[in-house]
Design a protein around this motif. Structure first.
Motif, mmCIF file in Angstrom:
data_model
loop_
_atom_site.group_PDB
_atom_site.id
_atom_site.type_symbol
_atom_site.label_atom_id
_atom_site.label_comp_id
_atom_site.label_asym_id
_atom_site.label_seq_id
_atom_site.Cartn_x
_atom_site.Cartn_y
_atom_site.Cartn_z
ATOM 1 N N LEU A 1 -8.714 52.762 -4.395
ATOM 2 C CA LEU A 1 -8.959 50.935 -4.214
ATOM 3 C C LEU A 1 -9.935 50.471 -6.058
ATOM 4 N N LEU B 1 -3.052 49.785 5.563
ATOM 5 C CA LEU B 1 -2.415 49.575 4.324
ATOM 6 C C LEU B 1 -3.255 51.234 3.339
ATOM 7 N N LEU B 2 -3.331 52.362 4.588
ATOM 8 C CA LEU B 2 -4.213 52.923 3.930
ATOM 9 C C LEU B 2 -3.002 54.150 4.715
ATOM 10 N N GLU C 1 4.222 45.442 -0.160
ATOM 11 C CA GLU C 1 3.160 45.694 -0.045
ATOM 12 C C GLU C 1 3.070 47.017 -0.155
ATOM 13 N N LYS D 1 2.892 51.163 6.397
ATOM 14 C CA LYS D 1 1.919 50.720 7.421
ATOM 15 C C LYS D 1 2.460 49.582 8.298
ATOM 16 N N MET E 1 -8.829 47.491 4.898
ATOM 17 C CA MET E 1 -7.283 47.549 4.125
ATOM 18 C C MET E 1 -6.913 48.590 5.020
ATOM 19 N N LEU F 1 -4.621 49.417 -4.863
ATOM 20 C CA LEU F 1 -4.128 49.967 -3.619
ATOM 21 C C LEU F 1 -3.420 51.375 -4.895
ATOM 22 N N VAL G 1 -1.492 40.856 5.100
ATOM 23 C CA VAL G 1 -1.497 40.831 3.259
ATOM 24 C C VAL G 1 -1.945 39.806 1.935
ATOM 25 N N LEU H 1 -5.503 38.394 3.311
ATOM 26 C CA LEU H 1 -6.198 38.845 2.030
ATOM 27 C C LEU H 1 -5.813 38.305 0.710
ATOM 28 N N ARG I 1 -5.742 57.715 -1.232
ATOM 29 C CA ARG I 1 -5.839 56.410 -1.451
ATOM 30 C C ARG I 1 -6.262 56.040 -2.598
#
Length: 260
Positions: free
Chosen positions: A142, A177-178, A213, A182, A172, A52, A28, A31, A140
């Motif tokens: 974005l 992250l989805l 996160e 996580k 992601m 997210l 992360v 990113l 989820r």
């Protein structure tokens, strides 16, 4: 890839280079730094926010560009009044999957009367916005938002965003992250550095990293092999040390530091 035929060969090359830079992000923090910069190199802007969201609009993770202008009070106002954002209203009616500009959905006169523009954007001289929203996983969404002071975003930049956004969703997903739980952060050096930056203990830094996160208290407890009550006690101490009152503000502060 919506309307991709409108992009030129050089545009496709620029998108490819951006995708390669996004794919190089292996956590992360990367990113939030290299990934955000790659997006800003593709679509220049004065502020960028990646979110997210849960299906109900609740933020799980927020990553912002360096020099993020909005204050905690403005973020809180936006959160409380998000339904009044013209672009949010558009997506609520028409669904996501496409990029839109603020100017696509509201006139300048209407924007001048909008409370989010008045309280959040105009004080920083930000007048133009380009956004994207789409489902990227089970429950989820974005959200991507570029804000700019001068010169409205072009149709070409809308197409560039539509071309690169699905790849950001894939990044992601690769970072875990989805998922409901996580991938845990396992970089002791990052934890130690964060503890020093914020004046918290190493255990509190562990909790802060997981919180940034998007983990909830019971997930943090499971990852760190401690009880949820212990997590709550640590968070109470963290709020006091940082002078903040909620996990949203704390998460934003941690992500801003990790993005340096």
């Amino acid at each position: 890839m919506p309307h991709s035929s409108r992009l030129s060969t050089s545009d496709f090359e620029a998108v490819l280079q951006t995708v390669l830079r996004l794919n190089a992000c292996d956590n992360v923090a990367a990113l939030a730094s290299q990934g955000v910069q790659a997006l800003l190199d593709l679509i220049p802007a004065d502020a960028l926010c990646l979110q997210l969201l849960r299906s109900n609009g609740e933020p799980i993770l927020q990553i912002v560009s360096q020099g993020w202008p909005y204050t905690r009070e403005q973020v809180a106002f936006y959160t409380e009044n998000v339904a009044q954002h013209p672009m949010v209203q558009y997506y609520a009616v028409h669904g996501g999957g496409c990029a839109i500009r603020m100017s696509d959905v509201i006139t300048q006169a209407g924007l001048e009367q909008n409370p989010i523009y008045q309280f959040c954007m105009r004080p920083h001289g930000l007048h133009y916005c380009l956004g994207y929203l789409n489902t990227v996983g089970m429950g989820r969404q974005l959200g991507i938002s570029f804000d700019r002071k001068t010169n409205d975003f072009t149709v070409r930049e809308k197409r560039l965003l539509e071309a690169v956004a699905p790849h950001l969703g894939q990044v992601m997903a690769r970072l875990g992250l989805l998922e409901g739980r996580k991938r845990p952060w396992r970089e002791p050096s990052t934890r130690d550095w964060l503890a020093g930056e914020l004046g918290v203990s190493n255990r509190e830094a562990d909790i802060l990293i997981h919180l940034s996160e998007g983990h909830r208290d019971h997930e943090i407890a499971e990852l760190l092999k401690i009880s949820p009550l212990t997590v709550k006690k640590h968070l109470s101490n963290i709020y006091q040390k940082l002078g903040l009152s909620n996990r949203y503000a704390v998460g934003m502060k941690v992500r801003e530091i990790l993005a340096r």
